[in-house]
Design an enzyme around this catalytic site. Structure first.
Site, PDB file in Angstrom:
ATOM      1  N   HIS A   3       5.062 -11.495 -60.111  1.00 58.94           N
ATOM      2  CA  HIS A   3       5.064 -11.171 -58.682  1.00 58.94           C
ATOM      3  C   HIS A   3       3.665 -11.396 -58.074  1.00 58.94           C
ATOM      4  O   HIS A   3       3.513 -12.133 -57.098  1.00 58.94           O
ATOM      5  CB  HIS A   3       5.507  -9.716 -58.489  1.00 58.94           C
ATOM      6  CG  HIS A   3       5.484  -9.252 -57.072  1.00 58.94           C
ATOM      7  ND1 HIS A   3       6.621  -9.165 -56.296  1.00 58.94           N
ATOM      8  CD2 HIS A   3       4.475  -8.855 -56.269  1.00 58.94           C
ATOM      9  CE1 HIS A   3       6.295  -8.743 -55.094  1.00 58.94           C
ATOM     10  NE2 HIS A   3       4.998  -8.536 -55.045  1.00 58.94           N
ATOM     11  N   GLU A   4       2.670 -10.770 -58.682  1.00 60.58           N
ATOM     12  CA  GLU A   4       1.311 -10.901 -58.138  1.00 60.58           C
ATOM     13  C   GLU A   4       0.824 -12.347 -58.284  1.00 60.58           C
ATOM     14  O   GLU A   4       0.090 -12.845 -57.438  1.00 60.58           O
ATOM     15  CB  GLU A   4       0.352  -9.919 -58.811  1.00 60.58           C
ATOM     16  CG  GLU A   4       0.737  -8.430 -58.662  1.00 60.58           C
ATOM     17  CD  GLU A   4       0.974  -7.983 -57.226  1.00 60.58           C
ATOM     18  OE1 GLU A   4       0.353  -8.555 -56.301  1.00 60.58           O
ATOM     19  OE2 GLU A   4       1.799  -7.067 -57.010  1.00 60.58           O
ATOM     20  N   HIS A  24       1.827 -14.239 -55.271  1.00 59.96           N
ATOM     21  CA  HIS A  24       0.889 -14.017 -54.156  1.00 59.96           C
ATOM     22  C   HIS A  24      -0.362 -14.873 -54.342  1.00 59.96           C
ATOM     23  O   HIS A  24      -0.856 -15.500 -53.404  1.00 59.96           O
ATOM     24  CB  HIS A  24       0.442 -12.554 -54.127  1.00 59.96           C
ATOM     25  CG  HIS A  24       1.429 -11.602 -53.513  1.00 59.96           C
ATOM     26  ND1 HIS A  24       1.883 -11.724 -52.228  1.00 59.96           N
ATOM     27  CD2 HIS A  24       2.016 -10.478 -54.008  1.00 59.96           C
ATOM     28  CE1 HIS A  24       2.723 -10.712 -51.949  1.00 59.96           C
ATOM     29  NE2 HIS A  24       2.823  -9.954 -53.020  1.00 59.96           N
TER      30      HIS A  24
HETATM   31 MG    MG Z   1       3.842  -8.026 -53.195  1.00 59.09          MG
END
Ligand code: MG
Length: 503
Positions: A268-269, A272
């Site tokens: 997830h990170e 980003h």
């Molecule tokens: Mg997030």
């Protein structure tokens, strides 16, 4: 970045100081979350408040404000120049309408509130956090008044994170997805394949932190995350932060009895971070650097986490790796692992929530925030209101506030209006997935770990543009239409119908 106009050259030169201050601020924030000793809070609050003051002075400098005003009237602006003006005007609204004393007070109060929240959560004592939350809500209300709004004070706060997003938009999106999601959840829970307690992660097996860390590193490298321009650390709440153009850091968290959480948080990170690392390098230290909005940002993390990381195809690819890292999983084939990674079950914790229940967690926060900011709910009644909504949407009540109202860090940061961008991200991710799949048929190749196709598509359609296009425009250019909940609903319904053999 190239510009021939002297006003824009001056703006870019001036803005590079603001960008440096932002990076210093980010360094302090990263350290606060990753390294700060228990008693270091007051010192850090003072440092952060000081940098915030310097930054606010830069933004409020009349020479700069006039320069932006003058440049905004120039003819023949390029696409990039127009975007610079638009982004600066959006930020200037915050700095010129909100008194500097309020900005400083907000910064100081949120630093202290973070420490209080951390301690309150550990002790499961809401009363330690509630005085801080009360003052933060007051500060947010005052800010909303200064920022001005048309219909709803909450609109002023939403606009800080997702330019143009309104309470009415949020209500519309949630009303479209609420019923399909709750009925999908019901079908899953009643299906033959449903297993309330997932195997392998019931607490009997301990998964070494070192192995979990190695696996996160492997998958992040495979995704294309550049470790020479970033690093992976540990924090109670995983996050991504840019400390400089070539210093985009991420954190994860390790659970000793569940190997899934750290991997999914890292992916997830990583999503980003890939966005930030993929912005056109010419935009470094300009108002065009970084992601355009939190909703688009979250679409990148969610896409990597869910459409890729949790796809049965990608899980097929990592199955031999999981077996090698954790011999206890050897009896699980990729189909069982796929169900494990996509295990649906109403739970207390948002960041551990599955795809089907995730947006219901956000819906709860949206409704509570909206009521708090509108003065329709008091902080003292918040824990009970939280539990009531958990019962209503997820059918369960958390046994402690630690697993309920105290679980998220966001309110200690004063980030009211932030949560809805998570759902927006899921909706954008569904639409991006549909477009990428249609164009490249990338999903079938995930079984071999082929991630360059989706990364390449995102690099050229989303990442490189930084903050040049507004979210609506960016999504329309990339996918052919503005945001609709239909792509997300099709994606999620198809995926879970297949996984759980639903009719
Ligand atoms: Mg997030």
């Amino acid at each position: 970045m190239h510009t021939t106009k002297k006003q824009f050259k001056k703006i870019l030169s001036y803005y590079s100081d603001i960008s440096t201050l932002n990076n210093i601020q980010a360094t302090l924030e990263w350290d606060l979350n990753v390294n700060l000793p228990r008693s270091g809070g007051q010192g850090r609050a003072d440092q952060t408040a000081y940098i915030t003051k310097l930054s606010a002075e830069k933004w409020q400098d009349p020479t700069f404000v006039e320069l932006v005003a003058e440049a905004s009237t120039l003819k023949d602006q390029t696409l990039e120049e127009k975007a610079i003006i638009r982004n600066l005007q959006h930020s200037l609204k915050y700095y010129t309408r909100i008194p500097q004393a309020l900005i400083i007070e907000f910064s100081r109060e949120t630093s202290l509130a973070f420490m209080a929240w951390n301690s309150a959560k550990q002790k499961n004592d809401f009363s330690e956090f509630s005085p801080h939350l009360k003052s933060i809500i007051k500060l947010c209300q005052t800010m909303g008044d200064h920022l001005t709004y048309e219909k709803d004070p909450y609109d002023a706060l939403l606009d800080l994170y997702e330019p143009g997003l309104t309470t009415a938009d949020c209500k519309q999106y949630f009303s479209e997805i609420k019923t399909p999601l709750t009925s999908l959840l019901k079908k899953i829970v009643n299906s033959k394949k449903y297993n309330a307690l997932p195997e392998f992660v019931n607490g009997d097996i301990v998964f070494s932190q070192k192995k979990q860390q190695e696996l996160s590193h492997f998958v992040l490298k495979k995704m294309g995350y550049d470790f020479d321009s970033g690093r992976l650390d540990i924090s109670p709440h995983p996050f991504t932060i840019g400390l400089g153009r070539q210093d985009i850091r991420i954190t994860t968290m390790y659970q000793s009895t569940d190997f899934r959480d750290s991997l999914m948080a890292s992916i997830h990170e990583g999503g980003h971070a890939l966005y930030e690392q993929g912005v056109n390098p010419e935009y470094a230290n300009t108002p065009l650097d970084g992601g355009v909005s939190l909703g688009i940002h979250e679409s990148q993390s969610r896409f990597w986490e869910n459409q890729i990381g949790r796809s049965p195809e990608f899980i097929q690819f990592i199955t031999p790796l999981l077996h090698a890292f954790y011999p206890e999983l050897e009896t699980a084939d990729s189909e069982r692992l796929s169900l494990l990674f996509n295990h649906v079950s109403p739970g207390f914790i948002r960041i551990e929530a599955d795809e089907v229940t995730y947006n219901l967690h956000i819906l709860i926060r949206f409704e509570l925030e909206h009521a708090l900011i509108n003065g329709k709910l008091e902080v003292d009644d918040l824990p009970e209101a939280w539990n009531t909504k958990m019962k209503k949407y997820l059918g369960i009540i958390p046994p402690t506030n630690k697993q309920g109202v105290l679980q998220d860090v966001h309110w200690s940061y004063g980030s009211f209006g932030y949560f809805p961008t998570y759902t927006l991200g899921n909706l954008y991710a569904g639409q991006l997935h549909a477009a990428i799949e249609k164009e490249t048929h990338y999903t079938q190749n995930l079984t071999t770990g082929e991630l360059r196709t989706p990364l390449g598509w995102l690099r050229s359609n989303i990442h490189q543009h930084g903050s040049v296009y507004l979210p609506d425009e960016l999504i329309k250019n990339a996918t052919g239409s503005t945001l609709s909940t239909s792509h997300y609903l099709t994606y999620i319904t198809d995926k879970y119908t297949r996984l759980y053999n639903l009719s």
